[in-house]
Design a protein around this motif. Structure first.
Motif, mmCIF file in Angstrom:
data_model
loop_
_atom_site.group_PDB
_atom_site.id
_atom_site.type_symbol
_atom_site.label_atom_id
_atom_site.label_comp_id
_atom_site.label_asym_id
_atom_site.label_seq_id
_atom_site.Cartn_x
_atom_site.Cartn_y
_atom_site.Cartn_z
ATOM 1 N N ALA A 1 38.635 -30.925 16.269
ATOM 2 C CA ALA A 1 39.148 -30.472 15.179
ATOM 3 C C ALA A 1 40.651 -30.664 14.976
ATOM 4 O O ALA A 1 41.416 -31.039 16.056
ATOM 5 N N GLY A 2 41.311 -30.942 13.887
ATOM 6 C CA GLY A 2 42.590 -31.229 13.602
ATOM 7 C C GLY A 2 42.977 -31.238 12.394
ATOM 8 O O GLY A 2 42.287 -30.678 11.269
ATOM 9 N N LEU B 1 44.041 -23.098 13.206
ATOM 10 C CA LEU B 1 44.746 -21.675 12.681
ATOM 11 C C LEU B 1 45.824 -21.868 12.124
ATOM 12 O O LEU B 1 46.804 -22.470 12.400
ATOM 13 N N ASP B 2 46.101 -21.062 10.785
ATOM 14 C CA ASP B 2 47.093 -21.119 10.067
ATOM 15 C C ASP B 2 48.007 -19.801 10.651
ATOM 16 O O ASP B 2 47.363 -18.479 10.483
ATOM 17 N N VAL B 3 49.079 -19.740 11.235
ATOM 18 C CA VAL B 3 49.719 -18.870 11.607
ATOM 19 C C VAL B 3 51.148 -18.717 11.003
ATOM 20 O O VAL B 3 52.289 -18.357 11.611
ATOM 21 N N VAL C 1 48.018 -23.663 14.816
ATOM 22 C CA VAL C 1 47.561 -23.794 15.978
ATOM 23 C C VAL C 1 46.227 -24.963 15.884
ATOM 24 O O VAL C 1 45.499 -24.254 15.251
ATOM 25 N N VAL C 2 46.261 -25.927 16.640
ATOM 26 C CA VAL C 2 44.985 -26.741 17.167
ATOM 27 C C VAL C 2 44.602 -26.626 18.282
ATOM 28 O O VAL C 2 45.341 -26.983 19.178
ATOM 29 N N LEU D 1 50.705 -26.593 19.003
ATOM 30 C CA LEU D 1 51.285 -25.786 18.001
ATOM 31 C C LEU D 1 52.186 -26.456 17.227
ATOM 32 O O LEU D 1 53.102 -27.341 17.729
ATOM 33 N N LEU D 2 52.232 -26.420 15.798
ATOM 34 C CA LEU D 2 52.904 -27.043 14.936
ATOM 35 C C LEU D 2 53.929 -26.322 13.893
ATOM 36 O O LEU D 2 53.483 -25.397 13.467
#
Length: 246
Positions: A116-117, A136-138, A193-194, A241-242
């Motif tokens: 996943a990426g 995940l979009d946070v 978050v990946v 975490l990006l």
């Protein structure tokens, strides 16, 4: 100039004997090893930047080999991943790469991995996955899952399952995959978050969100890892975490 900060770590957890997860952040990869502390890397936005987690299949041979093959291939292809079509082709190539390696060594037969990426472009984001590792979009007021879990339907009251309906590799003969790939807009302040399911299986989304509302960057990565450890650390834990800044 817009940039992205990526804080990442990978850990065995408390139950598994070794780490079968691998991680890629641009040209940097971490394969089957453990980081003692979150590592934070900064990249300018522009050239496509791939950030992905591959979770080697437990209970089958050489999961760490399969996951390492995938992230190293993605690291090499990363700068060319400028469209959904390019990402699909890259994931399909990763699938063939795993099968080719397994076919050349009886000890690797049946190895497989999820992946996943995301690929960050100048003002958009390509999200992709095969299996049940997650993106995940946070960024907003609630956590939103962008990836699509390849799991069978769960009975009422059951939150997780170890059954995965498609993976890269994982069977005796070549099986095609259908990668999930979508495009989203990208803005300054966005966070993602990946991660492998070693984070999301033991830690409910509400608890993940509680951590991310309070912390950011390396501290957030550490607190997410700690939440998984406090929940028993039943699997390998790998996450990135990006945060997009300017």
């Amino acid at each position: 100039m817009p940039y992205v900060a990526v804080s990442a770590l990978s850990h065995t957890g408390l139950v598994r004997e070794h780490n079968e997860d691998s991680l890629v952040v641009g040209p940097w990869s971490l394969c089957g090893t453990v980081t003692e502390n979150p590592q934070t890397l900064l990249f300018p936005l522009g050239t496509p930047l791939v950030v992905a987690v591959a979770d080697g299949l437990g209970g089958q041979p050489a999961g760490e080999v399969a996951s390492a093959l995938v992230v190293r291939r993605l690291a090499a292809l990363g700068p060319s991943l400028d469209s959904e079509e390019a990402v699909r082709a890259a994931v399909e190539l990763c699938n063939r790469t795993v099968y080719t390696a397994a076919g050349g060594d009886p000890e690797l037969l049946g190895m497989g991995t999820t992946v996943a990426g995301i690929v960050l472009l100048t003002d958009s984001l390509l999200v992709f996955n095969v299996g049940d590792s997650r993106v995940l979009d946070v960024s907003g007021k609630e956590l939103q899952q962008l990836s699509v879990d390849d799991n069978p339907p769960l009975p009422p009251g059951q939150r997780t399952t170890s059954v995965v309906t498609q993976t890269l590799g994982g069977t005796a003969g070549l099986t095609a995959v259908t990668p999930h790939v979508t495009t989203r807009e990208l803005s300054v302040g966005d966070r993602f978050v990946v991660c492998s399911d070693g984070l999301t299986d033991p830690v409910p989304e509400a608890e993940l969100w509680d951590v991310l509302r309070v912390h950011d960057n390396g501290r957030a990565a550490f607190e997410l890892w700690k939440a998984a450890i406090d929940a028993g650390g039943p699997d390998n834990i790998t996450l990135a975490l990006l945060r997009v800044g300017q």
